[in-house]
Motif scaffolding. Structure first.
Motif, PDB file in Angstrom:
ATOM      1  N   GLY A  21       0.799  -1.218   0.000  1.00  0.00           N
ATOM      2  CA  GLY A  21       0.000   0.000   0.000  1.00  0.00           C
ATOM      3  C   GLY A  21       0.833   1.270   0.000  1.00  0.00           C
ATOM      4  O   GLY A  21       0.305   2.382  -0.043  1.00  0.00           O
ATOM      5  N   ARG A  22       2.164   1.113   0.036  1.00  0.00           N
ATOM      6  CA  ARG A  22       3.025   2.292   0.085  1.00  0.00           C
ATOM      7  C   ARG A  22       2.915   3.119  -1.189  1.00  0.00           C
ATOM      8  O   ARG A  22       2.896   4.337  -1.169  1.00  0.00           O
ATOM      9  CB  ARG A  22       4.478   1.864   0.283  1.00  0.00           C
ATOM     10  N   THR A  23       2.869   2.420  -2.330  1.00  0.00           N
ATOM     11  CA  THR A  23       2.853   3.106  -3.622  1.00  0.00           C
ATOM     12  C   THR A  23       1.517   2.856  -4.317  1.00  0.00           C
ATOM     13  O   THR A  23       1.031   1.732  -4.373  1.00  0.00           O
ATOM     14  CB  THR A  23       3.996   2.556  -4.506  1.00  0.00           C
ATOM     15  N   GLN A  24       0.955   3.921  -4.840  1.00  0.00           N
ATOM     16  CA  GLN A  24      -0.275   3.829  -5.622  1.00  0.00           C
ATOM     17  C   GLN A  24       0.115   3.481  -7.055  1.00  0.00           C
ATOM     18  O   GLN A  24       0.813   4.256  -7.707  1.00  0.00           O
ATOM     19  CB  GLN A  24      -0.992   5.188  -5.557  1.00  0.00           C
ATOM     20  N   ASP A  25      -0.332   2.320  -7.542  1.00  0.00           N
ATOM     21  CA  ASP A  25       0.000   1.934  -8.921  1.00  0.00           C
ATOM     22  C   ASP A  25      -0.589   2.905  -9.933  1.00  0.00           C
ATOM     23  O   ASP A  25      -1.731   3.326  -9.822  1.00  0.00           O
ATOM     24  CB  ASP A  25      -0.538   0.542  -9.234  1.00  0.00           C
ATOM     25  N   LYS A  26       0.229   3.261 -10.919  1.00  0.00           N
ATOM     26  CA  LYS A  26      -0.276   4.087 -12.022  1.00  0.00           C
ATOM     27  C   LYS A  26      -0.059   3.414 -13.362  1.00  0.00           C
ATOM     28  O   LYS A  26      -0.469   3.919 -14.394  1.00  0.00           O
ATOM     29  CB  LYS A  26       0.420   5.452 -12.001  1.00  0.00           C
ATOM     30  N   ASN A  27       0.613   2.259 -13.355  1.00  0.00           N
ATOM     31  CA  ASN A  27       0.923   1.608 -14.630  1.00  0.00           C
ATOM     32  C   ASN A  27      -0.257   0.844 -15.228  1.00  0.00           C
ATOM     33  O   ASN A  27      -0.364   0.746 -16.447  1.00  0.00           O
ATOM     34  CB  ASN A  27       2.121   0.667 -14.459  1.00  0.00           C
ATOM     35  N   ILE A  28      -1.141   0.302 -14.403  1.00  0.00           N
ATOM     36  CA  ILE A  28      -2.276  -0.457 -14.947  1.00  0.00           C
ATOM     37  C   ILE A  28      -3.058   0.437 -15.897  1.00  0.00           C
ATOM     38  O   ILE A  28      -3.301   0.084 -17.044  1.00  0.00           O
ATOM     39  CB  ILE A  28      -3.205  -0.968 -13.816  1.00  0.00           C
ATOM     40  N   SER A  29      -3.409   1.602 -15.415  1.00  0.00           N
ATOM     41  CA  SER A  29      -4.244   2.484 -16.216  1.00  0.00           C
ATOM     42  C   SER A  29      -3.512   3.000 -17.458  1.00  0.00           C
ATOM     43  O   SER A  29      -4.073   3.029 -18.556  1.00  0.00           O
ATOM     44  CB  SER A  29      -4.763   3.585 -15.296  1.00  0.00           C
ATOM     45  N   GLN A  30      -2.233   3.369 -17.335  1.00  0.00           N
ATOM     46  CA  GLN A  30      -1.546   3.906 -18.534  1.00  0.00           C
ATOM     47  C   GLN A  30      -1.286   2.807 -19.571  1.00  0.00           C
ATOM     48  O   GLN A  30      -1.380   3.063 -20.775  1.00  0.00           O
ATOM     49  CB  GLN A  30      -0.278   4.684 -18.184  1.00  0.00           C
ATOM     50  N   ILE A  31      -0.990   1.601 -19.121  1.00  0.00           N
ATOM     51  CA  ILE A  31      -0.765   0.514 -20.087  1.00  0.00           C
ATOM     52  C   ILE A  31      -2.091   0.104 -20.734  1.00  0.00           C
ATOM     53  O   ILE A  31      -2.152  -0.151 -21.945  1.00  0.00           O
ATOM     54  CB  ILE A  31      -0.055  -0.671 -19.400  1.00  0.00           C
ATOM     55  N   ALA A  32      -3.169   0.075 -19.941  1.00  0.00           N
ATOM     56  CA  ALA A  32      -4.493  -0.265 -20.492  1.00  0.00           C
ATOM     57  C   ALA A  32      -4.879   0.704 -21.614  1.00  0.00           C
ATOM     58  O   ALA A  32      -5.303   0.292 -22.695  1.00  0.00           O
ATOM     59  CB  ALA A  32      -5.544  -0.224 -19.383  1.00  0.00           C
ATOM     60  N   LYS A  33      -4.705   1.984 -21.353  1.00  0.00           N
ATOM     61  CA  LYS A  33      -5.081   2.987 -22.363  1.00  0.00           C
ATOM     62  C   LYS A  33      -4.212   2.858 -23.611  1.00  0.00           C
ATOM     63  O   LYS A  33      -4.687   2.960 -24.735  1.00  0.00           O
ATOM     64  CB  LYS A  33      -4.934   4.398 -21.783  1.00  0.00           C
ATOM     65  N   TRP A  34      -2.917   2.660 -23.416  1.00  0.00           N
ATOM     66  CA  TRP A  34      -1.990   2.523 -24.549  1.00  0.00           C
ATOM     67  C   TRP A  34      -2.347   1.281 -25.370  1.00  0.00           C
ATOM     68  O   TRP A  34      -2.381   1.334 -26.607  1.00  0.00           O
ATOM     69  CB  TRP A  34      -0.555   2.446 -24.015  1.00  0.00           C
ATOM     70  N   LEU A  35      -2.659   0.180 -24.704  1.00  0.00           N
ATOM     71  CA  LEU A  35      -3.033  -1.047 -25.420  1.00  0.00           C
ATOM     72  C   LEU A  35      -4.296  -0.837 -26.249  1.00  0.00           C
ATOM     73  O   LEU A  35      -4.375  -1.303 -27.395  1.00  0.00           O
ATOM     74  CB  LEU A  35      -3.249  -2.197 -24.427  1.00  0.00           C
ATOM     75  N   ASN A  36      -5.291  -0.131 -25.694  1.00  0.00           N
ATOM     76  CA  ASN A  36      -6.523   0.144 -26.450  1.00  0.00           C
ATOM     77  C   ASN A  36      -6.201   0.769 -27.806  1.00  0.00           C
ATOM     78  O   ASN A  36      -6.763   0.398 -28.828  1.00  0.00           O
ATOM     79  CB  ASN A  36      -7.434   1.117 -25.681  1.00  0.00           C
ATOM     80  N   VAL A  37      -5.280   1.715 -27.805  1.00  0.00           N
ATOM     81  CA  VAL A  37      -4.925   2.419 -29.043  1.00  0.00           C
ATOM     82  C   VAL A  37      -4.206   1.478 -30.011  1.00  0.00           C
ATOM     83  O   VAL A  37      -4.300   1.628 -31.230  1.00  0.00           O
ATOM     84  CB  VAL A  37      -4.066   3.662 -28.720  1.00  0.00           C
TER      85      VAL A  37
END
Lengths: 252, 252
Positions: free
Chosen positions: A21-37
């Motif tokens: 819980g120390r770090t809030q993940d931000k990679n799931i959302s950015q990779i998901a959006k990039w993959l959509n494109v």
């Protein structure tokens, strides 16, 4: 002409810092959006501890049931960076020093004290791997087969994704269209269900919110077919208006 | 006297909105932190689409290899809310209307148009389940066996976690202590490795950052043993200072 096959990817987020819980993940959302494109759908994500066996197990399950498998984290210089070792174990290949990666690091660290043992760790790759350009700092990402090993730090991952843009085979990108209404989603559940049922290949997600003391929701229609998407959007809008709600195009 | 057994939990985040990148997950981090305080370690997270079979498969794998399994999302009133159905399928039990949940919803919606078909969906539970109090809105969370089905909306989940505080058996809470230094982590990798190796039961995570044009890192020492933690922290601090860096207690 776009490919009608559906391409899928999975993502393994590696790191005790996410699980603690120390770090809030931000990679799931950015990779998901990039993959959509890229016309690729993110089908599953696993967050795994810095543990060789757990990573290797997840790598082997997910690389086999997806077109692509991404990992983030664990490719830095410290003792807790074990992604290369775990992936090599999963693939049953040796860990080698990649000569180009070593040259990149030697250049990058030339005026920063040179390459020491820790830094040299970042030139280690599974035997047979290629490098993914790192436009932000020294250590490159790694590609081997359908595996893409990316950095954990989100802005470095962003640069690696940028370097990969257009290089992965994908299908038709997933399109989406959003409608919003100040409606409790529990009042219009049947309208959503009917619209989705009537439009094959469309999915409708309902995302409620509570703002200024009032509940509302945004409705995201998704499809790879632009015509179906628009037909579904129009039908959903009509259904919501019929139920007595004012509808905002693009969402609230 | 605290229990020395290690208790683990897994989390399944259910929802297309996370996998599409539309929504930034906030539940992983809040549940991880809450579990730490209960003396339970979050060992694995999976993010799964709104798909019955995929959810049921993950539920059965993760509930068996952990003391607790949490899910977030998919317990609302709309057609894409299928968590209760998927969990019931995994456990091979019927879906029933929980009389207390129905009464809660009837009271909550009394002045909001009453309970309709969509709203009644939120009273559906796997047969044998108990309710988890929802202090924010109407629909309760659900507990069955070692499964805890929570809301997807983070502030509602927060209220449910609050209601569960102190009710789960856990071991010694994981303690942590942070040191920071304006050091490139690639320069002090050997210091970290040595400190971790010398202190059994301690883990050291290294979290680099780039601020004001300079690189630095925070080092988080974790242990369930307060004495070991402090000994390791002191040794790490001395090692970093010996390597020529000023160390900031509590991190930078």
């Amino acid at each position: 002409m776009s490919n009608s096959r559906i391409y899928t990817a999975a993502l393994i987020v590696i790191g005790d810092e996410i699980l603690s819980g120390r770090t809030q993940d931000k990679n799931i959302s950015q990779i998901a959006k990039w993959l959509n494109v890229q016309g690729i759908r993110l089908g599953e994500v696993r967050v795994i501890a810095d543990d060789m066996d757990a990573i290797a197990e997840a790598v082997n399950i997910l690389r086999e049931r997806n077109d692509y498998l991404f990992t983030t984290g664990g490719i830095g210089p410290t003792h807790d960076d074990i992604t290369v070792d775990a992936v090599s174990k999963a693939l049953d290949v040796d860990v080698i020093i990649h000569p180009t990666a070593r040259a990149i690091l030697e250049k990058y660290y030339a005026d920063k004290g040179g390459v020491n043992e820790g830094r040299l760790r970042m030139a280690r790759v599974p035997d047979g791997a290629e490098l993914i350009e790192n436009r932000m700092s020294g250590a490159p990402g790694i590609r081997i087969g359908n595996l893409y090993l990316m950095a954990g730090v989100p802005h470095i991952t962003a640069g690696m994704l940028d370097a990969l843009t257009g290089t992965l085979e994908g299908g038709a990108p997933l399109l989406s269209s959003t409608l919003g209404a100040w409606a409790p989603e529990s009042e219009i559940a049947d309208v959503l269900r009917a619209a989705e049922k009537a439009h094959e290949g469309c999915q409708i997600g309902s995302y409620p919110f509570f703002r200024n003391g009032t509940v509302g929701a945004n409705f995201v229609v998704r499809s790879t077919d632009a015509h179906e998407l628009e037909t579904c959007r129009v039908a959903l809008k009509a259904g919501l208006e019929e139920a007595g709600y004012e509808v905002t195009d693009g969402g609230i």
